[in-house]
Scaffold this motif. Structure first.
Motif, PDB file in Angstrom:
ATOM      1  N   GLU A  60       4.044 -14.112  -5.469  1.00 21.34           N
ATOM      2  CA  GLU A  60       4.358 -12.697  -6.395  1.00 21.34           C
ATOM      3  C   GLU A  60       4.858 -12.728  -7.520  1.00 21.34           C
ATOM      4  O   GLU A  60       4.081 -12.751  -8.300  1.00 21.34           O
ATOM      5  CB  GLU A  60       5.442 -11.830  -5.338  1.00 21.34           C
ATOM      6  CG  GLU A  60       5.528 -10.981  -5.852  1.00 21.34           C
ATOM      7  CD  GLU A  60       4.235  -9.867  -5.719  1.00 21.34           C
ATOM      8  OE1 GLU A  60       4.472  -8.532  -6.689  1.00 21.34           O
ATOM      9  OE2 GLU A  60       3.951  -9.506  -4.143  1.00 21.34           O
ATOM     10  N   ARG A  66      -1.628  -6.790 -12.801  1.00 21.08           N
ATOM     11  CA  ARG A  66      -2.264  -6.457 -12.027  1.00 21.08           C
ATOM     12  C   ARG A  66      -2.070  -5.322 -10.677  1.00 21.08           C
ATOM     13  O   ARG A  66      -1.840  -5.012 -10.023  1.00 21.08           O
ATOM     14  CB  ARG A  66      -3.629  -5.130 -12.731  1.00 21.08           C
ATOM     15  CG  ARG A  66      -5.019  -6.446 -11.745  1.00 21.08           C
ATOM     16  CD  ARG A  66      -5.832  -6.265 -12.338  1.00 21.08           C
ATOM     17  NE  ARG A  66      -6.514  -5.178 -11.097  1.00 21.08           N
ATOM     18  CZ  ARG A  66      -7.298  -4.639 -10.134  1.00 21.08           C
ATOM     19  NH1 ARG A  66      -7.491  -6.051 -10.220  1.00 21.08           N
ATOM     20  NH2 ARG A  66      -7.688  -3.936  -9.135  1.00 21.08           N
ATOM     21  N   GLU A  67      -1.439  -7.198 -10.179  1.00 25.15           N
ATOM     22  CA  GLU A  67      -1.507  -7.075  -8.786  1.00 25.15           C
ATOM     23  C   GLU A  67       0.151  -7.594  -8.295  1.00 25.15           C
ATOM     24  O   GLU A  67       0.395  -7.209  -7.526  1.00 25.15           O
ATOM     25  CB  GLU A  67      -2.323  -8.505  -8.263  1.00 25.15           C
ATOM     26  CG  GLU A  67      -3.245  -9.125  -8.750  1.00 25.15           C
ATOM     27  CD  GLU A  67      -4.591  -7.863  -7.612  1.00 25.15           C
ATOM     28  OE1 GLU A  67      -4.120  -7.296  -6.979  1.00 25.15           O
ATOM     29  OE2 GLU A  67      -5.647  -7.635  -8.400  1.00 25.15           O
ATOM     30  N   ARG A  72       2.339  -2.234  -4.696  1.00 28.45           N
ATOM     31  CA  ARG A  72       0.852  -2.997  -4.825  1.00 28.45           C
ATOM     32  C   ARG A  72       0.184  -3.344  -3.565  1.00 28.45           C
ATOM     33  O   ARG A  72       0.239  -4.091  -2.998  1.00 28.45           O
ATOM     34  CB  ARG A  72       0.251  -4.059  -5.999  1.00 28.45           C
ATOM     35  CG  ARG A  72       0.087  -2.836  -6.736  1.00 28.45           C
ATOM     36  CD  ARG A  72      -1.013  -2.070  -6.839  1.00 28.45           C
ATOM     37  NE  ARG A  72      -1.084  -1.022  -8.425  1.00 28.45           N
ATOM     38  CZ  ARG A  72      -2.094  -1.427  -9.582  1.00 28.45           C
ATOM     39  NH1 ARG A  72      -2.308  -2.208  -9.331  1.00 28.45           N
ATOM     40  NH2 ARG A  72      -1.886  -0.623  -9.818  1.00 28.45           N
ATOM     41  N   LYS A  73       1.401  -4.814  -3.620  1.00 22.26           N
ATOM     42  CA  LYS A  73       1.631  -5.201  -1.830  1.00 22.26           C
ATOM     43  C   LYS A  73       1.556  -4.527  -0.401  1.00 22.26           C
ATOM     44  O   LYS A  73       1.039  -4.665   0.235  1.00 22.26           O
ATOM     45  CB  LYS A  73       3.147  -6.031  -2.214  1.00 22.26           C
ATOM     46  CG  LYS A  73       2.886  -7.350  -1.318  1.00 22.26           C
ATOM     47  CD  LYS A  73       4.005  -8.372  -1.064  1.00 22.26           C
ATOM     48  CE  LYS A  73       4.294  -9.059  -0.251  1.00 22.26           C
ATOM     49  NZ  LYS A  73       3.290  -9.266   1.354  1.00 22.26           N
ATOM     50  N   CYS A  75      -0.140  -1.611  -0.785  1.00 22.26           N
ATOM     51  CA  CYS A  75      -1.341  -1.299  -0.704  1.00 22.26           C
ATOM     52  C   CYS A  75      -2.222  -2.360  -0.342  1.00 22.26           C
ATOM     53  O   CYS A  75      -3.304  -1.336   0.423  1.00 22.26           O
ATOM     54  CB  CYS A  75      -1.903  -0.621  -2.396  1.00 22.26           C
ATOM     55  SG  CYS A  75      -0.785   0.559  -2.757  1.00 22.26           S
ATOM     56  N   ARG A  76      -2.051  -3.373  -0.487  1.00 21.07           N
ATOM     57  CA  ARG A  76      -2.672  -4.356  -0.180  1.00 21.07           C
ATOM     58  C   ARG A  76      -3.181  -4.347   1.126  1.00 21.07           C
ATOM     59  O   ARG A  76      -4.077  -4.067   1.944  1.00 21.07           O
ATOM     60  CB  ARG A  76      -2.403  -5.808  -0.637  1.00 21.07           C
ATOM     61  CG  ARG A  76      -2.989  -5.758  -2.197  1.00 21.07           C
ATOM     62  CD  ARG A  76      -2.778  -7.736  -2.778  1.00 21.07           C
ATOM     63  NE  ARG A  76      -1.971  -8.027  -2.694  1.00 21.07           N
ATOM     64  CZ  ARG A  76      -0.956  -7.747  -3.615  1.00 21.07           C
ATOM     65  NH1 ARG A  76      -1.748  -7.247  -4.826  1.00 21.07           N
ATOM     66  NH2 ARG A  76       0.748  -8.169  -3.051  1.00 21.07           N
ATOM     67  N   ASP A 148       4.601   6.595  -7.679  1.00 20.10           N
ATOM     68  CA  ASP A 148       4.278   6.042  -7.625  1.00 20.10           C
ATOM     69  C   ASP A 148       2.634   6.015  -7.030  1.00 20.10           C
ATOM     70  O   ASP A 148       2.222   4.996  -7.338  1.00 20.10           O
ATOM     71  CB  ASP A 148       4.803   4.614  -5.861  1.00 20.10           C
ATOM     72  CG  ASP A 148       6.432   4.494  -7.109  1.00 20.10           C
ATOM     73  OD1 ASP A 148       6.397   3.508  -8.581  1.00 20.10           O
ATOM     74  OD2 ASP A 148       7.109   4.225  -6.361  1.00 20.10           O
ATOM     75  N   ASN A 152      -2.092   3.528  -7.698  1.00 24.64           N
ATOM     76  CA  ASN A 152      -2.616   3.093  -5.895  1.00 24.64           C
ATOM     77  C   ASN A 152      -3.089   2.923  -5.626  1.00 24.64           C
ATOM     78  O   ASN A 152      -3.588   2.803  -4.606  1.00 24.64           O
ATOM     79  CB  ASN A 152      -0.975   2.850  -5.873  1.00 24.64           C
ATOM     80  CG  ASN A 152      -0.130   1.710  -6.860  1.00 24.64           C
ATOM     81  OD1 ASN A 152      -0.455   0.847  -7.005  1.00 24.64           O
ATOM     82  ND2 ASN A 152       1.318   2.492  -7.137  1.00 24.64           N
ATOM     83  N   TYR A 155      -6.481   1.893  -7.040  1.00 27.65           N
ATOM     84  CA  TYR A 155      -6.417   0.217  -6.296  1.00 27.65           C
ATOM     85  C   TYR A 155      -6.788   0.512  -5.396  1.00 27.65           C
ATOM     86  O   TYR A 155      -7.430  -1.267  -4.678  1.00 27.65           O
ATOM     87  CB  TYR A 155      -5.007  -0.878  -6.959  1.00 27.65           C
ATOM     88  CG  TYR A 155      -4.433  -1.523  -6.662  1.00 27.65           C
ATOM     89  CD1 TYR A 155      -4.946  -3.122  -7.207  1.00 27.65           C
ATOM     90  CD2 TYR A 155      -4.516  -1.981  -5.337  1.00 27.65           C
ATOM     91  CE1 TYR A 155      -4.963  -4.322  -6.813  1.00 27.65           C
ATOM     92  CE2 TYR A 155      -3.685  -3.353  -4.999  1.00 27.65           C
ATOM     93  CZ  TYR A 155      -4.086  -4.315  -5.916  1.00 27.65           C
ATOM     94  OH  TYR A 155      -3.515  -5.656  -5.329  1.00 27.65           O
ATOM     95  N   ARG A 159     -10.294  -2.540  -3.289  1.00 27.69           N
ATOM     96  CA  ARG A 159      -8.923  -3.630  -2.392  1.00 27.69           C
ATOM     97  C   ARG A 159     -10.529  -2.656  -1.299  1.00 27.69           C
ATOM     98  O   ARG A 159     -11.390  -3.937  -0.578  1.00 27.69           O
ATOM     99  CB  ARG A 159      -8.248  -3.359  -2.303  1.00 27.69           C
ATOM    100  CG  ARG A 159      -7.707  -4.027  -1.202  1.00 27.69           C
ATOM    101  CD  ARG A 159      -6.403  -5.020  -1.708  1.00 27.69           C
ATOM    102  NE  ARG A 159      -6.386  -6.194  -0.749  1.00 27.69           N
ATOM    103  CZ  ARG A 159      -6.012  -7.402  -1.161  1.00 27.69           C
ATOM    104  NH1 ARG A 159      -6.444  -7.788  -2.600  1.00 27.69           N
ATOM    105  NH2 ARG A 159      -5.936  -8.450  -0.391  1.00 27.69           N
TER     106      ARG A 159
END
Length: 183
Positions: A60, A66-67, A72-73, A75-76, A148, A152, A155, A159
Motif C-alpha cells: 500500500e 488512484r489505487e 480501494r483495497k 473494492c479490489r 465513499d 469506487n 473503479y 476491474r
C-alpha cells in the motif's frame, strides 16, 4: 622577526568538519542543468520501479494514488473474490470475431452467434455488473461512509472487465474467500 608586509589570505582556515561539509555540499548540488535533469530522471525511474513492484505485491505504501486507501483495497478484494461475467467478455468477443470470420460461408453460424449468443452474453454481463455494484455499494456504506461510494463503484466495474491474471494490483484474495472484517 616576522615581516608584516606579507598579505594574508584574508580569512581564517576552515576546520576539517567545515571543509568536509563544503565538499559534500558540492557533490550534492548538480553542476549543470543536464546533470540535474539526469538526477531527476533517475529519481522518477526509482519511484516508477517501486510502484510497479507494489502493483505486483499489493504494498500500500508505494501504490499509485488512484489505487491507495482502505476503500480501494476493499473494492479490489470485493471484485477479486467473486466470479465476474465481465472478465470473460473480451475473450468471448475475440472468439466470436474469429468464428464470424471463419464461418463466413455458413449463414446459420453467423445468425445464431449474432442474434442469440451475443445478446445473451451482453445482457448477462449487464445483470452481473448491476448485482455486483449493488452489493458493493451496500458493503461500502456499512463498512465506511456513504460518501465513499462515489468513484469506487466505477473503479470496481473497470476491474471486473479485466482478466483476473492481468489485473493490477494483483489480486490478494482467492475466489470465494470471505471478506475481511477490517480494512
Amino acid at each position: 622577526m616576522v615581516d608584516e608586509t606579507e598579505a594574508g589570505k584574508g580569512r581564517r582556515t576552515p576546520t576539517r568538519k567545515e571543509a568536509e561539509a563544503a565538499r559534500k555540499k558540492q557533490m550534492k548540488v548538480p553542476m549543470t542543468r543536464k546533470e540535474q535533469a539526469k538526477r531527476e530522471r533517475a529519481a522518477r525511474e526509482e519511484i516508477r520501479l517501486k510502484q510497479r513492484e507494489a502493483l505486483k505485491t499489493g504494498d500500500e505504501k508505494y501504490l499509485p494514488l488512484r489505487e491507495r486507501g482502505p476503500v480501494r483495497k476493499f473494492c479490489r478484494d470485493y471484485v477479486d473474490r467473486r466470479w465476474n461475467f465481465a472478465e470473460f467478455l473480451l475473450p468471448f468477443l475475440v472468439v466470436a470475431f474469429l468464428i464470424m470470420i471463419a464461418g463466413s460461408t455458413n449463414a446459420n453460424v453467423q445468425t445464431v452467434l449474432t442474434s442469440i449468443i451475443y445478446p445473451v452474453v451482453i445482457v448477462g454481463t449487464l445483470i452481473d455488473e448491476f448485482v455486483m455494484v449493488r452489493g458493493l455499494k451496500k458493503q461500502i456504506k456499512q463498512r465506511f461512509s456513504p460518501d465513499d461510494v462515489k468513484g469506487n463503484t466505477a473503479y470496481a466495474v473497470l476491474r471486473t472487465t479485466q482478466l483476473r491474471r492481468f489485473r493490477l494490483p494483483k489480486p490478494q484474495v482467492k475466489r470465494g474467500a470471505p471478506l475481511a472484517q477490517r480494512y
